[in-house]
Design a protein around this motif. Sequence first.
Motif, PDB file in Angstrom:
ATOM      1  N   LEU A 124     -32.782  20.503  -2.010  1.00 11.87           N
ATOM      2  CA  LEU A 124     -32.781  19.198  -1.353  1.00 11.87           C
ATOM      3  C   LEU A 124     -33.140  19.318   0.126  1.00 11.87           C
ATOM      4  O   LEU A 124     -33.899  18.499   0.665  1.00 11.87           O
ATOM      5  CB  LEU A 124     -31.405  18.547  -1.501  1.00 11.87           C
ATOM      6  CG  LEU A 124     -31.066  18.018  -2.898  1.00 11.87           C
ATOM      7  CD1 LEU A 124     -29.583  17.680  -2.995  1.00 11.87           C
ATOM      8  CD2 LEU A 124     -31.902  16.786  -3.225  1.00 11.87           C
ATOM      9  N   GLN A 133     -37.595  13.785   6.206  1.00 11.01           N
ATOM     10  CA  GLN A 133     -36.599  12.739   5.999  1.00 11.01           C
ATOM     11  C   GLN A 133     -35.199  13.329   6.168  1.00 11.01           C
ATOM     12  O   GLN A 133     -34.983  14.522   5.981  1.00 11.01           O
ATOM     13  CB  GLN A 133     -36.733  12.149   4.588  1.00 11.01           C
ATOM     14  CG  GLN A 133     -38.024  11.379   4.364  1.00 11.01           C
ATOM     15  CD  GLN A 133     -38.097  10.789   2.971  1.00 11.01           C
ATOM     16  OE1 GLN A 133     -37.318  11.149   2.085  1.00 11.01           O
ATOM     17  NE2 GLN A 133     -39.040   9.888   2.754  1.00 11.01           N
ATOM     18  N   THR A 137     -25.686  13.282   3.123  1.00 11.84           N
ATOM     19  CA  THR A 137     -24.597  14.040   2.503  1.00 11.84           C
ATOM     20  C   THR A 137     -23.292  13.692   3.208  1.00 11.84           C
ATOM     21  O   THR A 137     -23.279  13.062   4.265  1.00 11.84           O
ATOM     22  CB  THR A 137     -24.833  15.562   2.602  1.00 11.84           C
ATOM     23  OG1 THR A 137     -24.869  15.936   3.993  1.00 11.84           O
ATOM     24  CG2 THR A 137     -26.138  15.965   1.930  1.00 11.84           C
ATOM     25  N   GLY A 178     -29.446   2.903  -8.647  1.00 11.87           N
ATOM     26  CA  GLY A 178     -29.923   3.622  -7.470  1.00 11.87           C
ATOM     27  C   GLY A 178     -29.886   5.132  -7.655  1.00 11.87           C
ATOM     28  O   GLY A 178     -29.818   5.648  -8.774  1.00 11.87           O
ATOM     29  N   ARG A 179     -29.921   5.846  -6.559  1.00  8.04           N
ATOM     30  CA  ARG A 179     -29.993   7.302  -6.548  1.00  8.04           C
ATOM     31  C   ARG A 179     -28.665   7.907  -6.988  1.00  8.04           C
ATOM     32  O   ARG A 179     -27.604   7.542  -6.488  1.00  8.04           O
ATOM     33  CB  ARG A 179     -30.350   7.800  -5.139  1.00  8.04           C
ATOM     34  CG  ARG A 179     -30.382   9.312  -4.966  1.00  8.04           C
ATOM     35  CD  ARG A 179     -31.631   9.892  -5.594  1.00  8.04           C
ATOM     36  NE  ARG A 179     -31.684  11.336  -5.454  1.00  8.04           N
ATOM     37  CZ  ARG A 179     -32.262  11.982  -4.438  1.00  8.04           C
ATOM     38  NH1 ARG A 179     -32.820  11.284  -3.460  1.00  8.04           N
ATOM     39  NH2 ARG A 179     -32.288  13.292  -4.403  1.00  8.04           N
ATOM     40  N   LYS A 180     -28.725   8.838  -7.934  1.00  7.33           N
ATOM     41  CA  LYS A 180     -27.524   9.542  -8.368  1.00  7.33           C
ATOM     42  C   LYS A 180     -27.063  10.514  -7.290  1.00  7.33           C
ATOM     43  O   LYS A 180     -27.864  11.132  -6.602  1.00  7.33           O
ATOM     44  CB  LYS A 180     -27.784  10.325  -9.661  1.00  7.33           C
ATOM     45  CG  LYS A 180     -27.849   9.468 -10.912  1.00  7.33           C
ATOM     46  CD  LYS A 180     -27.957  10.348 -12.152  1.00  7.33           C
ATOM     47  CE  LYS A 180     -27.960   9.510 -13.417  1.00  7.33           C
ATOM     48  NZ  LYS A 180     -28.052  10.361 -14.632  1.00  7.33           N
ATOM     49  N   HIS A 181     -25.764  10.667  -7.153  1.00  6.80           N
ATOM     50  CA  HIS A 181     -25.168  11.628  -6.236  1.00  6.80           C
ATOM     51  C   HIS A 181     -24.166  12.499  -7.011  1.00  6.80           C
ATOM     52  O   HIS A 181     -23.541  12.034  -7.957  1.00  6.80           O
ATOM     53  CB  HIS A 181     -24.448  10.921  -5.092  1.00  6.80           C
ATOM     54  CG  HIS A 181     -25.365  10.300  -4.091  1.00  6.80           C
ATOM     55  ND1 HIS A 181     -26.164   9.215  -4.384  1.00  6.80           N
ATOM     56  CD2 HIS A 181     -25.628  10.611  -2.800  1.00  6.80           C
ATOM     57  CE1 HIS A 181     -26.870   8.887  -3.315  1.00  6.80           C
ATOM     58  NE2 HIS A 181     -26.569   9.718  -2.341  1.00  6.80           N
TER      59      HIS A 181
END
Length: 206
Positions: A124, A133, A137, A178-181
């Motif tokens: 990442l 970007q 976190t 949305g974006r998985k975390h």
Amino acid sequence: MLDIEVIEDPAAAEASLDPIRTRILQELAEPGSATQLSVKVGLPRQKVNYHLKALERHGLVRLVEERRKGNVTERVLQATAASYLISPVALASVAPDPHRFSDRFSAFWLLALAGRMVQEMGKLIAGAAAARQKLATFAIDGEITFRTAADRAAFAEELAVAVTHLVDKYHDGGPGAGRKHRLVVALHPVLKAPAVPKDTPQTPLT
């Protein structure tokens, strides 16, 4: 320069573990030449150049500039990161797999989760740096003292309930979500400081 670079290539990991090259990487937190490094590490310039070429070949140092001094071109290099961490990917065939077991009280599962975190964060960070970007976190680090093992167990249970409640509240599993975390919560004993021998002289207070 990155704050931390995660090394995935086995050959690069091997190169970084050499004590002399580790020292060179440490010294190259600031740009330097083979001549400057030879004084700091106590080796002939030719030996330093040999190690620098190996580190550069594996992408652990980069060329900053070239300085012309008479008939000689001096190469100035710098480490690609202030610190390095070797990913479990470098030992892919024997790396721990969190999916092999999922006992939340297992120290080995905790290690497997930590290894996966290093692996995923390395990719990442590299991707975010390439895309220029910021990587979103969040982390908490602290210490807590339990009077008894029963208190520790009760804390772990309440923590699990609280985290589960928050996940249920905010998780969106619907279409077009949305974006998985990834969420990892860990609790382990703090390492004890090494005991000071009784005959060790104490520094007097001034």
